[in-house]
Scaffold this active site. Structure first.
Site, PDB file in Angstrom:
ATOM      1  N   LYS A 108       0.851  -1.189   0.000  1.00 39.21           N
ATOM      2  CA  LYS A 108       0.000   0.000   0.000  1.00 39.21           C
ATOM      3  C   LYS A 108       0.883   1.234   0.000  1.00 39.21           C
ATOM      4  CE  LYS A 108      -1.860   2.455   3.261  1.00 39.21           C
ATOM      5  NZ  LYS A 108      -1.849   3.836   2.657  1.00 39.21           N
ATOM      6  N   GLU A 115      10.766   0.951   9.855  1.00 41.62           N
ATOM      7  CA  GLU A 115      11.737   2.031   9.611  1.00 41.62           C
ATOM      8  C   GLU A 115      10.986   3.324   9.855  1.00 41.62           C
ATOM      9  OE1 GLU A 115      13.591   4.930   8.735  1.00 41.62           O
ATOM     10  OE2 GLU A 115      13.196   4.549   6.615  1.00 41.62           O
ATOM     11  N   CYS A 141      13.804  11.043   7.020  1.00 44.44           N
ATOM     12  CA  CYS A 141      14.017  10.663   8.419  1.00 44.44           C
ATOM     13  C   CYS A 141      15.482  10.719   8.809  1.00 44.44           C
ATOM     14  CB  CYS A 141      13.439   9.278   8.690  1.00 44.44           C
ATOM     15  SG  CYS A 141      13.926   8.032   7.490  1.00 44.44           S
ATOM     16  N   GLU A 152      10.266  15.619  15.705  1.00 43.30           N
ATOM     17  CA  GLU A 152      10.687  15.495  14.311  1.00 43.30           C
ATOM     18  C   GLU A 152       9.930  16.532  13.479  1.00 43.30           C
ATOM     19  OE1 GLU A 152      11.576  12.068  10.983  1.00 43.30           O
ATOM     20  OE2 GLU A 152       9.848  11.783  12.297  1.00 43.30           O
TER      21      GLU A 152
END
Length: 481
Positions: free
Chosen positions: A177, A250, A284, A381
């Protein structure tokens, strides 16, 4: 007649709409306008995909490494030959500058697929032997089974490759997906794959968060893999745990970038500004949390702000001067601007700090200095074109500041002292430590983190091994020598 594009699910080799007929709008982040629709898949669509995947696995699992290698090599050739078409699709999909997709993504994807094509033929294990008199033991490394995979929106086509290439090389079948905001390039690749792989080996379903949840809790997949936020990863891990299936996660990052006063400042400024602002900081591993030694703090901060301000953003496929494009979606743009707008009084916005008006989701390249360890901009983040700068006095303080985060994906050290570099590489608690560089990746080396950055490795033989299981075979023969 509408000129909107229509994407579809691809299940058991067939292109199809969702069973319910539900669809979702896909927005071009450069214009803010709807340019396509895609299926809003539900549990029934997910079930159809996994039924096809399970059926195909019964044959694909017995395919030879040579067969899997040849299929992946053919796919790499198809992507390479269709590069310009795929670059245009990804431009509309994400707003990325065409010249950077051409140089930094497509060749890398092709190389990674070819790496895993070769890896299919060189899986290793312990040698057979007699560990008990009269018995011979051997190890089989087998494909784990059908797998469910969820790709992110920041690198939708390259992260898809990171997932399906090792899985297929290992002999698994795939239900993937893509992100609900960026299905276009995955749809292009999975369409091409239907002419290469047997029906049901690779399946694509589109949809939102609920679709992803249905994928991860389905009973068929033996492993679920996601690249995404820590929140999403925790939800996947919880869902997987309920059925004792494997999870490959991840997740987010908050990379510390430690600059010592003996570093080559010009090289550091150039490398860090590019690694922090590439892809609008939507990475990231982005070099966004810069920690600079006091002796060069002011000089470095000024140079970094100057370099960042010179970075051009916008969207024009023909403009090779554009370094990064738009933020992926309106919610993410609001997240970035909210963090900056809430910056504490002691923070100093050296450059940028504003949304860019007009159509699309654009944000200025931004540098914010004088931040403290507990500030929201340091602990959260950002995932945008915002570089933060902090000051440290000595190595011990730098290590404490760098490791003081829930994330553990990547980091870098900038120094001319080899001993300092080696010592820092030991002390930093991150899955990758770069020295005098930040962000290069190669297919042969693993990518993955610690703590809230998840577990499991992408790329390398370690990444492929994650899609296998270990079986011990022991045979009694009676010969004891």
């Amino acid at each position: 007649m509408s000129d909107k594009k229509t994407f579809h699910n691809i299940i058991d080799g067939q292109v199809q709409a969702s069973a319910s007929g539900a669809a979702m709008d896909i927005i071009n982040p450069s214009t803010g306008a709807v340019y396509a629709t895609a299926p809003m898949s539900d549990e029934h669509d997910v079930d159809l995909a996994f039924q096809a995947s399970a059926k195909a696995f019964e044959k694909w699992r017995w395919s030879t490494p040579s067969t899997r290698q040849q299929a992946l090599l053919k796919l790499a050739d198809v992507i390479e030959d269709g590069a310009e078409e795929l670059i245009a699709i990804e431009g509309e999909n994400t707003g990325k500058p065409a010249h950077l997709t051409r140089s930094e993504e497509v060749p890398v994807m092709v190389d990674q697929i070819r790496f895993f094509a070769g890896a299919a033929r060189v899986l290793e294990g312990r040698s057979s032997g007699e560990y008990l008199a009269g018995f011979t033991s051997s190890i089989r490394r087998e494909p784990v089974g059908p797998v469910g995979q969820v790709a992110p929106w920041n690198y939708p086509m390259m992260m898809a490759v990171w997932k399906f290439a090792p899985a297929l090389a290992a002999g698994c079948t795939v239900v993937m997906k893509p992100s609900d905001t960026t299905p276009a390039s995955s749809y292009w690749m999975f369409e091409k794959m239907q002419d290469i792989f047997p029906a049901g080996v690779v399946n694509l379903i589109t949809g939102d968060r609920d679709t992803g949840a249905a994928l991860t809790r389905h009973k068929v997949p033996q492993l679920v893999s996601i690249t995404g936020s820590t929140r999403a990863g925790m939800a996947v891990a919880k869902s997987a745990a309920e059925d004792l299936k494997r999870a490959h996660l991840e997740l987010g990052g908050k990379a510390p970038v430690v600059v010592f006063d003996d570093a080559d400042l010009d090289a550091a400024v150039s490398g860090i500004s590019e690694a922090g602002l590439f892809n609008a900081g939507q990475d990231c591993t982005a070099a966004t949390r810069v920690i600079v030694q006091a002796g060069v703090y002011d000089e470095f901060t000024a140079k970094l702000a100057e370099a960042a301000a010179a970075m051009k953003t916008g969207f024009d496929p023909a403009d090779d001067d554009i370094f990064f494009g738009p933020i992926n979606n309106a919610n993410q743009l609001d997240h970035i601007s909210g963090l900056v707008d809430r910056a504490p009084e002691h923070a100093r916005v050296v450059t940028g700090g504003q949304k860019i008006g007009g159509d699309g989701f654009f944000y200025q390249p931004t540098v914010i200095a004088d931040l403290e360890q507990t500030d929201e901009l340091i602990t959260t983040e950002i995932f945008g074109p915002v570089l933060t700068v902090q000051k440290f006095s000595d190595e011990d303080e730098a290590v404490r500041m760098a490791n003081d985060t829930v994330y553990g994906l990547s980091s870098s050290v900038w120094t001319s002292n080899a001993t300092t570099a080696t010592r820092m590489s030991l002390r930093l608690d991150f899955g990758c430590v770069w020295i005098n560089t930040h962000i290069p990746l190669v297919a042969e080396m693993p990518h993955g983190g610690f703590k809230h950055s998840g577990y499991g490795k992408d790329l390398s033989m370690y990444g492929m091994e994650d899609y296998t299981r270990i079986k011990h075979v022991m045979q009694h023969h009676g010969f004891e020598g």
